[in-house]
Design a protein around this motif. Structure first.
Motif, PDB file in Angstrom:
ATOM      1  N   HIS A  80     131.412 106.405 -23.214  1.00 17.72           N
ATOM      2  CA  HIS A  80     133.363 106.195 -22.454  1.00 17.72           C
ATOM      3  C   HIS A  80     133.559 108.061 -22.884  1.00 17.72           C
ATOM      4  CE1 HIS A  80     137.274 105.312 -22.819  1.00 17.72           C
ATOM      5  NE2 HIS A  80     137.412 106.012 -23.991  1.00 17.72           N
ATOM      6  N   GLN A  81     134.618 107.819 -22.244  1.00 19.64           N
ATOM      7  CA  GLN A  81     135.318 109.390 -21.669  1.00 19.64           C
ATOM      8  C   GLN A  81     136.830 109.771 -21.793  1.00 19.64           C
ATOM      9  OE1 GLN A  81     135.448 111.380 -18.516  1.00 19.64           O
ATOM     10  NE2 GLN A  81     133.840 109.606 -16.994  1.00 19.64           N
ATOM     11  N   THR A  82     137.133 110.532 -22.105  1.00 23.57           N
ATOM     12  CA  THR A  82     138.253 110.812 -21.883  1.00 23.57           C
ATOM     13  C   THR A  82     139.014 111.611 -20.961  1.00 23.57           C
ATOM     14  OG1 THR A  82     138.863 112.933 -23.862  1.00 23.57           O
ATOM     15  CG2 THR A  82     138.540 109.998 -24.061  1.00 23.57           C
ATOM     16  N   GLU A  83     137.831 112.584 -20.170  1.00 25.67           N
ATOM     17  CA  GLU A  83     138.923 113.144 -19.155  1.00 25.67           C
ATOM     18  C   GLU A  83     138.606 113.288 -17.993  1.00 25.67           C
ATOM     19  OE1 GLU A  83     139.521 116.292 -20.433  1.00 25.67           O
ATOM     20  OE2 GLU A  83     139.183 115.461 -22.385  1.00 25.67           O
ATOM     21  N   ARG A 105     134.272 112.781 -13.075  1.00 25.39           N
ATOM     22  CA  ARG A 105     133.758 111.928 -11.496  1.00 25.39           C
ATOM     23  C   ARG A 105     132.246 111.501 -12.290  1.00 25.39           C
ATOM     24  NH1 ARG A 105     132.790 113.294  -5.074  1.00 25.39           N
ATOM     25  NH2 ARG A 105     131.673 111.519  -5.242  1.00 25.39           N
ATOM     26  N   TYR A 106     131.986 112.262 -12.275  1.00 22.24           N
ATOM     27  CA  TYR A 106     130.346 111.919 -12.530  1.00 22.24           C
ATOM     28  C   TYR A 106     129.642 112.259 -13.641  1.00 22.24           C
ATOM     29  CZ  TYR A 106     130.879 114.611  -7.923  1.00 22.24           C
ATOM     30  OH  TYR A 106     130.597 114.660  -6.788  1.00 22.24           O
ATOM     31  N   MET A 107     128.967 110.867 -14.132  1.00 24.76           N
ATOM     32  CA  MET A 107     128.879 110.207 -14.975  1.00 24.76           C
ATOM     33  C   MET A 107     127.032 110.176 -15.060  1.00 24.76           C
ATOM     34  SD  MET A 107     131.692 108.031 -16.961  1.00 24.76           S
ATOM     35  CE  MET A 107     131.371 108.260 -18.857  1.00 24.76           C
ATOM     36  N   TYR A 108     126.074 110.643 -16.195  1.00 23.43           N
ATOM     37  CA  TYR A 108     125.006 109.921 -16.207  1.00 23.43           C
ATOM     38  C   TYR A 108     124.072 109.484 -17.689  1.00 23.43           C
ATOM     39  CZ  TYR A 108     126.315 113.839 -13.060  1.00 23.43           C
ATOM     40  OH  TYR A 108     126.359 114.748 -11.913  1.00 23.43           O
ATOM     41  N   LYS A 125     132.245 102.361  -9.791  1.00 21.49           N
ATOM     42  CA  LYS A 125     131.202 101.158  -8.805  1.00 21.49           C
ATOM     43  C   LYS A 125     130.026 102.094  -7.345  1.00 21.49           C
ATOM     44  CE  LYS A 125     134.536  97.745  -9.246  1.00 21.49           C
ATOM     45  NZ  LYS A 125     135.247  96.221  -7.914  1.00 21.49           N
ATOM     46  N   ASP A 126     129.750 102.983  -8.202  1.00 22.60           N
ATOM     47  CA  ASP A 126     128.867 103.970  -7.330  1.00 22.60           C
ATOM     48  C   ASP A 126     128.595 104.724  -8.113  1.00 22.60           C
ATOM     49  OD1 ASP A 126     131.881 105.992  -4.896  1.00 22.60           O
ATOM     50  OD2 ASP A 126     130.375 104.087  -4.690  1.00 22.60           O
ATOM     51  N   LYS A 183     135.171 101.348 -14.366  1.00 28.73           N
ATOM     52  CA  LYS A 183     136.354 102.131 -14.143  1.00 28.73           C
ATOM     53  C   LYS A 183     136.030 103.434 -14.742  1.00 28.73           C
ATOM     54  CE  LYS A 183     137.059  99.819 -19.097  1.00 28.73           C
ATOM     55  NZ  LYS A 183     138.527  99.429 -19.985  1.00 28.73           N
ATOM     56  N   THR A 184     136.584 104.188 -14.450  1.00 26.29           N
ATOM     57  CA  THR A 184     136.447 106.162 -14.596  1.00 26.29           C
ATOM     58  C   THR A 184     135.700 106.079 -16.086  1.00 26.29           C
ATOM     59  OG1 THR A 184     138.244 106.106 -13.060  1.00 26.29           O
ATOM     60  CG2 THR A 184     137.173 108.323 -14.202  1.00 26.29           C
TER      61      THR A 184
END
Lengths: 111, 116
Positions: free
Chosen positions: A24-27, A30-33, A53-54, A70-71
Motif C-alpha cells: 500500500h502506498q500513499t503517494e 504510477r509504478y509499483m514492483y 490494471k496494467d 486501484k493506484t
C-alpha cells in the motif's frame, strides 16, 4: 519513505496454501514492483505495474500473480505456496520510472 | 566489486576512513544507475543516482562515479561512520524508453563494515 507499507510483515504458511501479500502506498505513484530477495540471488523482479490494471511479468514470475485494482494497492498472490517461495518480499514504488523506493518487506516462510 | 555467487564481497574500514564500493554492470544500453543501502531487516534505501550523460555526481558525503567505457560504477563514502555499515547495491535500468517501465537489475551487493 514514500509512504509504503507492506502486510503482513511476517507469515508462516504450509505448502499448497494460497497467500496474498499487500503493498500500500500513499503517494499515488504510477509504478509499483514486487521483488523477492534471497541469499546469493539479490533482488529479483517478480511482477510490476505501470498503472491501474496494467501489470506485466518480471524475471521470476512463475507461481505468482498480481493485481492492481486501484493506484494505492498492489497485491501479490501465491496461488499454491511452495517451499521454494520462502523468501523476503519487497514492494517498491516509483513516480517517474527511475528511482524506486522500497517498503519494509515481508518475510514469508513456507513449511 | 560485486559478482554473482553465494558470498558477497566485503569491505571493512575504520571509522573516519573513506570507503569505495565498486560495481560492474552488464548492459551497455543502461542509461540510469542507482545505489541503495540496505540495513539488516530493512528495505533498500535510495542513496544516490546518476544518468549516463554524467561521469560524477555528489551528494551528502557520497559520490558516485560512472565509467561507461568499462561499464563500472563506484560509490565513495567520505568519513565513513558506524551507521554506514550495511549492504550496498548498485542497480541499472537496462536502457530507458519503450516498455522498460523503470525496471531495474540489481547487483549482488557489497557488505560494508565500519569499525569504531
Amino acid at each position: 519513505d514514500a509512504g509504503i507499507t507492506q502486510s503482513p510483515r511476517h507469515k508462516v504458511t504450509e505448502t499448497g496454501t494460497p497467500v496474498t501479500l499487500r503493498c500500500h502506498q500513499t503517494e499515488n505513484h504510477r509504478y509499483m514492483y514486487w521483488y523477492r530477495q534471497d541469499p546469493g540471488h539479490g533482488l529479483r523482479l517478480i511482477h510490476y505495474s505501470y498503472g491501474v490494471k496494467d501489470t506485466d511479468k518480471g524475471e521470476v514470475s512463475d507461481g505468482y500473480s498480481v493485481s492492481r485494482s486501484k493506484t494505492e494497492d498492489f497485491l501479490l498472490t501465491l496461488e499454491s505456496a511452495t517451499s521454494s517461495q520462502t523468501s523476503v518480499y519487497f514492494c517498491a514504488v516509483s513516480p517517474t520510472d527511475n528511482e524506486q523506493f522500497f517498503g519494509p518487506g515481508t518475510r514469508l516462510t513456507v513449511l | 566489486g560485486e559478482s554473482v555467487g553465494l558470498h558477497l564481497p566485503t569491505l571493512s574500514v575504520q571509522e573516519g576512513d573513506n570507503s569505495i564500493i565498486n560495481c560492474a554492470y552488464s548492459n551497455s544500453a543502461s542509461d540510469y544507475f542507482i545505489w541503495y543501502k540496505q540495513e539488516s531487516g530493512k528495505g533498500p534505501q535510495f542513496i544516490i543516482d546518476i544518468r549516463s550523460n554524467m561521469d560524477k555526481r555528489q551528494g551528502q558525503r557520497v559520490t558516485v562515479l560512472l565509467n561507461k567505457t568499462v561499464k563500472h560504477l563506484s560509490l565513495q563514502i567520505a568519513a565513513t561512520q558506524p551507521g554506514d555499515s550495511a549492504v550496498y547495491f548498485c542497480a541499472e535500468n537496462g536502457g530507458a524508453g519503450g516498455t522498460s517501465y523503470g525496471k531495474l537489475t540489481f547487483g549482488q551487493g557489497t557488505i560494508l563494515t565500519v569499525h569504531p
